[in-house]
Design a protein around this motif. Sequence first.
Motif, short mmCIF file in Angstrom:
data_model
loop_
_atom_site.label_atom_id
_atom_site.label_comp_id
_atom_site.label_asym_id
_atom_site.label_seq_id
_atom_site.Cartn_x
_atom_site.Cartn_y
_atom_site.Cartn_z
N UNK A 190 0.83 -1.19 0.00
CA UNK A 190 0.00 0.00 0.00
C UNK A 190 0.88 1.25 0.00
N UNK A 191 2.03 1.17 0.66
CA UNK A 191 2.98 2.28 0.71
C UNK A 191 3.37 2.70 -0.70
N UNK A 192 3.75 1.74 -1.52
CA UNK A 192 4.19 2.05 -2.89
C UNK A 192 3.03 2.56 -3.73
N UNK A 193 1.84 2.00 -3.52
CA UNK A 193 0.68 2.45 -4.28
C UNK A 193 0.39 3.92 -3.99
N UNK A 194 0.46 4.29 -2.71
CA UNK A 194 0.20 5.68 -2.33
C UNK A 194 1.25 6.62 -2.91
N UNK A 195 2.52 6.19 -2.87
CA UNK A 195 3.60 7.02 -3.42
C UNK A 195 3.36 7.25 -4.91
N UNK A 200 1.39 10.79 -9.44
CA UNK A 200 0.51 11.11 -10.56
C UNK A 200 -0.11 12.50 -10.41
N UNK A 201 -0.24 12.95 -9.15
CA UNK A 201 -0.87 14.25 -8.88
C UNK A 201 0.13 15.40 -8.91
N UNK A 202 1.41 15.10 -9.13
CA UNK A 202 2.45 16.12 -9.07
C UNK A 202 2.17 17.28 -10.03
N UNK A 211 12.28 17.82 -18.30
CA UNK A 211 12.17 17.13 -17.01
C UNK A 211 10.77 16.58 -16.80
N UNK A 212 9.77 17.38 -17.10
CA UNK A 212 8.38 16.93 -16.95
C UNK A 212 8.10 15.72 -17.82
N UNK A 213 8.63 15.75 -19.04
CA UNK A 213 8.45 14.63 -19.97
C UNK A 213 9.15 13.37 -19.45
N UNK A 214 10.35 13.53 -18.89
CA UNK A 214 11.09 12.39 -18.33
C UNK A 214 10.29 11.75 -17.20
N UNK A 218 8.71 8.54 -18.95
CA UNK A 218 9.75 7.52 -18.71
C UNK A 218 9.58 6.91 -17.34
N UNK A 219 9.63 7.75 -16.30
CA UNK A 219 9.59 7.19 -14.94
C UNK A 219 8.22 6.58 -14.61
N UNK A 220 7.17 7.39 -14.66
CA UNK A 220 5.85 6.89 -14.29
C UNK A 220 5.37 5.79 -15.24
N UNK A 221 5.73 5.92 -16.51
CA UNK A 221 5.31 4.93 -17.50
C UNK A 221 5.91 3.56 -17.21
N UNK A 222 7.15 3.52 -16.71
CA UNK A 222 7.83 2.25 -16.46
C UNK A 222 7.68 1.77 -15.01
#
Length: 316
Positions: A190-195, A200-202, A211-214, A218-222
């Motif tokens: 649950x910790x990782x899910x919340x993080x 996603x709300x950043x 940076x926003x695209x990365x 890249x990060x959230x997508x993977x």
Amino acid sequence: MDQKTVLITGCSSGIGLSLAVHIANDEKKRFMVYATMRNLSKGEALVEAAGRTLGKTLEIKQMDVCDENSIKACVDSIPERRIDILISNAGVGLIGPIECQSIEEMKAVMDTNFFGMVRLLKEILPDMKKRKSGHIVVISSVMGIQGILFNDIYAASKFAVEGFCESLAVQALRFNLNITLIEPGPVVTEFERKVFEEGLKTDLSKADKVTADMFTNIYLKNYKQIFDTFGQTAEDIAEHTFKIITVESPPFRHQTNSLYTPMTTLKYADPNGDLPIDIFYKMVFEHDKVFNASLNFLKLLRWRSRKSFTLDKPKA
């Protein structure tokens, strides 16, 4: 054999909950577990998971690792203030570009992940020194060894934990005390899910376009694929930790995920520190197809990481 007293922080969910239940269910009843959490109203999941051990080999207590008075009150409530094994697990996460994070958010991560552990030890360590016995177990992370893209502050908090414990370990030997850093890779909780959901709300308005695209593409997508490939369960970490606290000579460091170990080993392969940074950069930006193919291949090998592990030291 006298029962050993185990104090665990951050037990309302995830790794802490699994640790408390796993240790309390020891068939030999070698441990009396005090499972603590900041907010007792969030204890329902632990109560349900504890089952018949509740009130026998497991008790739930309130403790906020960010409050010295709360820590003292909890320790004072334990018979003779005796804690044989301390498991410092409470933690919070934070991901994203630092331009989009406030200093207050960063301080909160450090206050829980690092200073929370320090507050615990300030209260508990003197008693352990007097008895010349005790085991301090800290749930750290592979990110205490190697920084990961967009985990700057979280990694910094774990680097601080590792440096602190490595320094303290030398002193601890003088008092016959053991310190162990448990270093998981990705853990599906649950910790990782919340993080991830907070990530996603950043608000990326303060970040430049690259940076926003990365972060987004890249990060959230993977993120999910990396957890699907490398992710362990909270119970996996509890099993590893249980074996650590029951061996005669516990190691100072123990990584729980054999699939992830080659990535952290890169750091020690090059004294200049350039090798892991260069490899991670190329994997992410130049060889992304190879990176994704590698993740799919590693997913097929996940069964290897579920084999029983040994605490034998590696051969030279």
